[in-house]
Enzyme design. Structure first.
Site, short mmCIF file in Angstrom:
data_model
loop_
_atom_site.label_atom_id
_atom_site.label_comp_id
_atom_site.label_asym_id
_atom_site.label_seq_id
_atom_site.Cartn_x
_atom_site.Cartn_y
_atom_site.Cartn_z
N TRP A 1 0.28 -12.74 -9.99
CA TRP A 1 0.71 -11.32 -9.14
C TRP A 1 -0.82 -11.22 -8.45
O TRP A 1 -0.29 -10.66 -7.30
CB TRP A 1 0.62 -10.43 -10.45
CG TRP A 1 0.82 -8.97 -9.79
CD1 TRP A 1 1.72 -8.34 -9.68
CD2 TRP A 1 -0.39 -8.06 -9.72
NE1 TRP A 1 1.29 -6.88 -9.12
CE2 TRP A 1 -0.01 -6.95 -9.17
CE3 TRP A 1 -1.68 -7.98 -9.94
CZ2 TRP A 1 -0.77 -5.81 -8.77
CZ3 TRP A 1 -2.67 -7.23 -9.67
CH2 TRP A 1 -2.35 -6.11 -9.16
N HIS A 2 -1.67 -11.66 -9.02
CA HIS A 2 -3.09 -11.34 -8.20
C HIS A 2 -3.11 -12.13 -6.79
O HIS A 2 -3.89 -11.53 -6.12
CB HIS A 2 -4.22 -11.75 -9.03
CG HIS A 2 -4.48 -10.63 -10.27
ND1 HIS A 2 -3.78 -10.63 -11.43
CD2 HIS A 2 -5.36 -9.69 -10.17
CE1 HIS A 2 -4.38 -9.74 -12.13
NE2 HIS A 2 -5.39 -9.03 -11.46
N GLY A 3 -2.33 -13.20 -6.64
CA GLY A 3 -2.43 -13.79 -5.45
C GLY A 3 -1.83 -15.27 -5.41
O GLY A 3 -1.48 -15.86 -6.37
N PHE B 1 -4.30 -7.48 -3.28
CA PHE B 1 -3.52 -8.00 -4.13
C PHE B 1 -2.20 -6.82 -3.89
O PHE B 1 -1.32 -6.93 -4.46
CB PHE B 1 -3.72 -7.79 -5.65
CG PHE B 1 -5.02 -8.81 -5.93
CD1 PHE B 1 -5.10 -9.92 -5.27
CD2 PHE B 1 -6.02 -8.13 -6.55
CE1 PHE B 1 -6.34 -10.68 -5.44
CE2 PHE B 1 -7.17 -9.01 -6.84
CZ PHE B 1 -7.48 -10.12 -6.10
#
Lengths: 305, 467
Positions: free
Chosen positions: B323-325, B467
């Site tokens: 999800w963060h990247g 993000f």
């Protein structure tokens, strides 16, 4: 709502008082600090009286030893390179201040591509000179361009933001040791660049910066000061001449351009450099200064004959 | 529009002024005004990306109506909402990464296939508003929240400017009802919101961005530094990311509070956690509870035996990493946290209550583990992370001298620790909460003066915007 208005008014009044009083303290700190660039900027703004002033950013500061150059050309030299002030706006501010009290015979500007190429933080380096806001209209015009003029006008504290910590620390730690008329040797390091730059990103030309290069030249000429452009060595082999634009400007204005970048000086050993754009230490600066002083003497002789 | 920009400092008071000038019973007009302000706020980055925000809003709005109105198509509506939103996220955030990874894999197998890629900029805050909108769809499907029929109110829920681009990721049953309540100008609430915003600005400008000057120098140019610099940057990054993200959250929560809205707490002094499990109860709370409610529990949570619990936990953290990247570094960071938690659970560490020096020891161990994992998070590539980690142990030398920045960091850290330690131990030492009116106001003045003098005022981006 009435309570909020009272709170708001109280905060504004006290904040104004704190801003002005601490601003005065920070001015004193700025005038007495022994940080790396604080005393140099103060000297440039108020006291510089040498025949030749070398100007530029960190590459100027740590590559040119005035005593060597002075011995060669027979006139007094001051190294006015200010760390991280790497574009023409900063140099123009410094020059504007100098010209109010002294007309040097020569100004030698160490140019970098950031003096004429577009970059995101073009005006960041002008913040170093904000403590001297309000005393020179020509210098202040750069702050107008940077969009910081109003903030400097409103807040005195904000003027010291860029160098507040190093100025305060400079009251305790003397970082002016080993100085030679503005040249302050970088501390020794075991680091050296591990890769030779063979090409660099080509950025768009910034027309405003180029306009300020011309204003810089015009200001010198208007005060009877001759200009020399120079580029000191980098740990790079160039696949094109990154300085072609500024060389054209130099040619147009009849300014000598001393190029040690495309000559590939010192490239035989990475240990001559501390990183890709700075010579390693005082020893390498002295070696370069001898070469530069020799060439400069010839340029001045040609010029004067 | 960045919170730390002059534009926001003009925008926000103007919004507050107009908002409170609209009569309190004209809620619909107030909400429409906030909706316009929120879209204006978002379109300051790249106007065209407001279409994505609008698309996500419309899809989840219609899906929710469908879920409520057509019982037979309930699941289809939910799946449709999830597929459309995740597709948007995938296209803008993960497609190029996946295409690049497949290309590299095929190239290493001797198959040089060129997969087309898009040159798309990642829209600011896309992961945040898509997760918030998806949470709403799922809640409506589960029946834990009522469907919102008014499109403008729902659109405001998805785009509410204080928390639009980096959270907190709000739940519909907390935020939606607040758009139907009357919010009068309340002096105490406004002052508290201002103090929260100010503390957020302090964390961002005086702590995070000051640390960032050193951290970025090292992590963005790994080859030019030694082990000492790696260690220094690795110790500072945890404070940079905390100051940056907690600072943003506080500005968001404070701004919402001034307008009369109560957003959820996003950080609760995370570096005082005595275990990794506790850390995740204190760090980015809105995201960790989102993953708990919408990923971990649907996977079975801890109800299907020990092995499955570990698996669910691990998968949840791997997904959180992604999800963060779109980078292997984030995947490894999430995986590492998943492993830490599984090990902790197996050893029963999270369940024990510590006190005294043992608690201090546990806090230090937890901070060290979290900081180690942050290296993976911050490094630009896995090879950079490996260079840094091995360099700390094999190429140790004195770091580059950065006296002035260290001086600033130490002062800011000291102020932060003073405040947070006091709160953690229940000491009433925070001047912002003093009973004295004068002390509370002087605190505001001194904080502003501190930021003006020592803050890094270059208008840097917030880390979590990417993000």
């Amino acid at each position: 709502m009435k309570k909020f208005v009272i709170s708001f008014a109280f905060i504004i009044v006290i904040l104004f008082a704190v801003d002005r009083s601490v601003g005065r303290v920070m001015w004193w700190v700025n005038q007495h600090t022994n940080d790396v660039s604080g005393p140099k900027i103060k000297y440039l703004v108020n006291d510089v009286d040498e025949d030749m002033v070398l100007m530029g950013a960190s590459r100027c500061n740590c590559h040119y030893v005035p005593s060597i150059i002075s011995d060669s050309i027979g006139m007094s030299v001051y190294n006015g390179g200010v760390d991280a002030s790497n574009n023409i706006y900063a140099h123009y501010i410094v020059l504007s201040h100098i010209m109010t009290h002294h007309k040097p015979r020569y100004v030698c500007l160490e140019v970098m591509t950031s003096d004429f190429e577009k970059s995101d933080d073009s005006f960041m380096t002008t913040t170093f000179f904000a403590p001297y806001f309000g005393i020179n209209e020509r210098a202040d015009s750069v702050f107008r361009l940077a969009g910081t003029y109003t903030m400097y006008k409103v807040s005195h504290l904000y003027r010291y933001n860029a160098k507040s910590l190093s100025n305060i620390l400079g009251l305790v730690v003397n970082r002016q040791q080993g100085g030679d008329n503005g040249y302050i040797p970088y501390p020794r390091t075991d680091n050296y660049p591990d890769t030779l730059i063979k090409s660099a990103t080509v950025r768009d030309i910034d027309s405003t910066k180029l306009r300020y290069v011309q204003k810089f030249i015009d200001l010198c000429y208007a005060n009877g000061t001759k200009v020399i452009f120079t580029v000191s060595p980098s740990y790079s082999i160039v696949d094109r001449d990154y300085y072609d634009v500024i060389k054209e400007v130099a040619l147009h204005n009849d300014i000598p351009f001393m190029d040690y970048h495309t000559h590939g000086l010192f490239l035989e050993d990475a240990e001559n450099f501390r990183d890709q754009i700075h010579l390693r230490d005082e020893e390498s600066a002295r070696r370069f200064s001898v070469i530069f002083a020799h060439d400069l003497k010839q340029v001045l002789e040609r010029w004067n004959n | 529009m960045l919170f730390n920009s002059i534009a926001f400092l003009l925008f926000f008071p103007a919004v507050c002024l107009i908002y409170f000038l609209i009569p309190v019973h004209q809620m619909r007009i107030r909400n429409l005004f906030l909706l316009c302000a929120s879209y204006y706020f978002y379109m300051n980055w790249e106007p065209v990306y407001a279409l994505l925000l609008l698309s996500s809003t419309l899809v989840t709005y219609l899906a929710a109506l469908g879920i409520e109105s057509y019982a037979r198509w309930k699941k289809t509506c939910l799946v449709g909402s999830i597929v459309v939103n995740i597709s948007i996220l995938f296209l803008f955030k993960y497609y190029n990464f996946l295409a690049g990874s497949i290309e590299s894999l095929l190239t290493s197998c001797g198959l040089g296939i060129d997969i087309p890629k898009f040159s798309l900029l990642l829209p600011v805050g896309i992961s945040f508003y898509i997760f918030q909108a998806l949470g709403y769809s799922i809640d409506v499907y589960r029946g834990t929240t009522r469907v919102e029929r008014d499109l403008a109110t729902y659109a405001l829920f998805v785009s509410f400017f204080p928390q639009l681009v980096a959270g907190p990721i709000e739940r519909s049953n907390n935020l939606l009802p607040q758009f139907k309540a009357e919010h009068r100008f309340d002096y105490e609430r406004v002052m508290e919101g201002l103090r929260m915003m100010l503390w957020g600005y302090f964390l961002k400008l005086a702590l995070a961005d000051r640390c960032g000057l050193i951290v970025d120098m090292v992590f963005n140019n790994v080859g030019s530094h030694n082990g000492g610099s790696y260690l220094m940057a690795s110790v500072l990054f945890p404070f940079q990311i905390y100051g940056d993200f907690a600072g943003y959250s506080l500005i968001a929560i404070g701004a919402a509070k001034i307008l009369g809205f109560q957003l959820m707490e996003n950080f609760h002094r995370p570096y005082f956690a005595a275990s990794i499990g506790e850390f995740w109860h204190r760090w980015h709370i809105s995201l960790s509870t989102w993953f708990k409610d919408y990923v971990y529990i649907p996977l079975g949570g801890n109800r299907r035996g020990q092995a499955r619990t570990y698996f669910n936990l691990f998968i949840t953290f791997v997904v959180s990493g992604i999800w963060h990247g779109a980078n292997w570094t984030f995947l490894c960071w999430g995986t590492l946290h998943g492993l830490f938690l599984c090990i902790e659970k197996a050893l029963g560490i999270g369940r024990k209550k510590y006190s005294g020096w043992r608690k201090v020891g546990r806090i230090i161990v937890t901070f060290s583990l979290v900081s180690f994992a942050w290296i993976l998070f911050r490094a630009n590539s896995l090879s950079d992370a490996a260079t840094i980690i091995t360099g700390i142990f094999t190429r140790f030398d004195a770091p580059k001298r950065e006296f002035a920045n260290w001086f600033g960091i130490m002062i800011a850290l000291g102020i932060m620790l003073y405040k947070e330690l006091g709160e953690e131990l229940g000491w009433k030492i925070n001047p912002a909460e003093s009973k004295s009116w004068t002390v509370r106001h002087l605190y505001i003045v001194l904080m502003i003066a501190y930021i003006l003098l020592f803050g890094v005022l270059g208008g840097d981006q917030f880390i979590y915007f990417q993000f």
